[in-house]
Scaffold this active site. Structure first.
Site, PDB file in Angstrom:
ATOM      1  N   TYR A 136       0.858  -1.187   0.000  1.00 31.45           N
ATOM      2  CA  TYR A 136       0.000   0.000   0.000  1.00 31.45           C
ATOM      3  C   TYR A 136       0.892   1.234   0.000  1.00 31.45           C
ATOM      4  O   TYR A 136       1.509   1.560   1.012  1.00 31.45           O
ATOM      5  CB  TYR A 136      -0.906  -0.036   1.234  1.00 31.45           C
ATOM      6  N   LYS A 164      -1.407  -1.428  -4.127  1.00 33.23           N
ATOM      7  CA  LYS A 164      -2.438  -0.392  -4.165  1.00 33.23           C
ATOM      8  C   LYS A 164      -1.705   0.932  -4.254  1.00 33.23           C
ATOM      9  O   LYS A 164      -1.010   1.341  -3.318  1.00 33.23           O
ATOM     10  CB  LYS A 164      -3.320  -0.440  -2.911  1.00 33.23           C
TER      11      LYS A 164
END
Length: 290
Positions: A136, A164
Site C-alpha cells: 500500500y 495499491k
C-alpha cells in the site's frame, strides 16, 4: 493474484450508542457491498478507520466479514503498521482466522525510512507471512513514497503479489505496470484515477466510491473492456464530482453519511474525525441522486 476489478475499501460499522464495532452492521454492510458490484473487500484499512481500532476490534471485524462473506468475494485484511515486528506478528495471527485471501501492508509511516528500509520492511513481512501481500503506497499519509524501482524489485519476491497505488503519479504507475510481470497486479488507490490507470494497464481500483456506486464503476470498466471508450469516459466524468466530494472532508465521514442516509447503518466516525456538516451532507446527496 486477481482480486477482481472493483475492490471496496470498507468502512467499519460502529454501534450507535456503545461506540463498539457492530457485528450486525458489519454483516449488513458486507451483504450490501457484494450485491452492488464489489469483487473484493479491503477490511481494516484507511477507510476502515484502522488507526482508531484496537487489536481485538480488528480481529472481531475480520472474523465477522469472513463469516458473512462465506467465500464469495476476495478478502484483504489490513495488517500493516510502522513496526515491522508487530506487522509480522499481527499478519501471522490474522492468517489463522481462515477465509482471508491476502493482507494489505502500508508503507511505514512516521519513521520515514529510505528506499532500502522500505524494501527490507516489505521483504521481512512477505517472507514471514502465510498470506500473499499487497503493498500500500500512500505518501500523502505515510510521508514516504515507495519509488517505482523499489516496487518493481519487491514484485520479484514470491509472496508480494500486488500494489495499491495512491501516489497519484501516473508516470510512476505506468512504469510499475510496464516493468513488472503480468501476474503482479496494480490497483488504483484513488477513485478519480480508476479509468486512467485502467487504461494504461492497471487491474482495477481499491475504491471508496463503490460503497454507493459499485455497479456504476463496474459498468465503466466493462465499457472500456468492450472497446466503448466514449461510454467509459462519459461514466468517468459523471462519477467524478461524487468521487471528489467523498473526500471534501476527511474520509470516511462522507461515505458513512451517505450509507446511513440510504438505510445502510454504519454509525459514526471516531475522533479525531468528525461528522459532515449540513451543507456538505446536502451536496453529497445531490451528487448521489444525479
Amino acid at each position: 493474484m486477481d482480486f477482481g476489478k472493483v475492490v471496496t475499501a470498507m468502512v467499519t460499522p460502529f454501534h450507535a450508542e456503545k461506540d463498539k464495532v457492530c457485528k450486525k452492521r458489519i454483516h449488513h454492510l458486507v451483504e450490501h457491498l457484494i450485491k452492488t458490484g464489489s469483487d473484493g473487500l479491503v477490511v481494516g484499512g484507511t477507510t476502515g478507520e484502522s488507526p482508531t481500532l484496537t487489536h481485538d476490534e480488528k480481529i472481531k471485524l475480520f472474523k465477522q466479514v469472513v463469516e458473512t462473506n462465506a467465500g464469495r468475494v476476495k478478502i484483504i485484511a489490513g495488517t500493516g503498521s510502522n513496526n515491522t515486528a508487530e506487522t509480522i506478528a499481527f499478519t501471522q495471527e490474522v492468517a489463522e482466522i481462515g477465509g482471508i485471501d491476502a493482507v494489505l501492508v502500508v508503507a511505514p509511516y512516521y519513521n520515514k525510512p529510505n528506499q532500502e528500509g522500505l524494501y527490507a520492511h516489505f521483504k521481512a513481512v512477505a517472507e514471514a507471512s502465510p498470506l500473499p501481500v499487497m503493498i500500500y503506497n500512500i505518501p500523502g499519509r505515510s510521508v514516504v513514497n515507495i519509488e517505482p524501482e523499489t516496487i518493481i524489485a519487491l514484485s520479484k519476491l514470491p509472496n508480494i503479489v500486488s500494489v495499491k497505488e495512491s501516489s497519484g503519479n501516473l508516470d510512476n504507475i505506468s512504469k510499475i505496470i510496464a516493468e513488472t510481470s503480468e501476474d503482479f497486479t496494480l490497483y488504483s488507490g484513488d477513485d478519480s484515477l480508476t479509468l486512467p490507470i485502467y487504461a494504461v494497464g492497471g487491474n482495477g481500483v481499491v475504491s471508496v466510491a463503490s460503497h454507493v456506486a459499485g455497479n456504476e464503476l463496474q459498468e465503466m470498466l466493462k465499457a472500456f473492456d468492450n472497446g466503448d471508450v466514449k461510454r467509459a469516459a462519459a461514466l468517468h466524468r459523471q462519477l467524478l464530482p461524487l468521487m471528489k466530494e467523498l473526500f471534501s472532508v476527511p474520509n470516511p465521514a462522507p461515505t458513512k453519511y451517505l450509507l446511513n442516509k440510504q438505510g445502510i447503518s454504519v454509525g459514526h466516525v471516531r475522533l479525531p474525525l468528525t461528522e459532515v456538516d449540513e451543507q456538505t451532507g446536502k451536496q453529497l446527496e445531490k451528487l448521489l441522486n444525479q
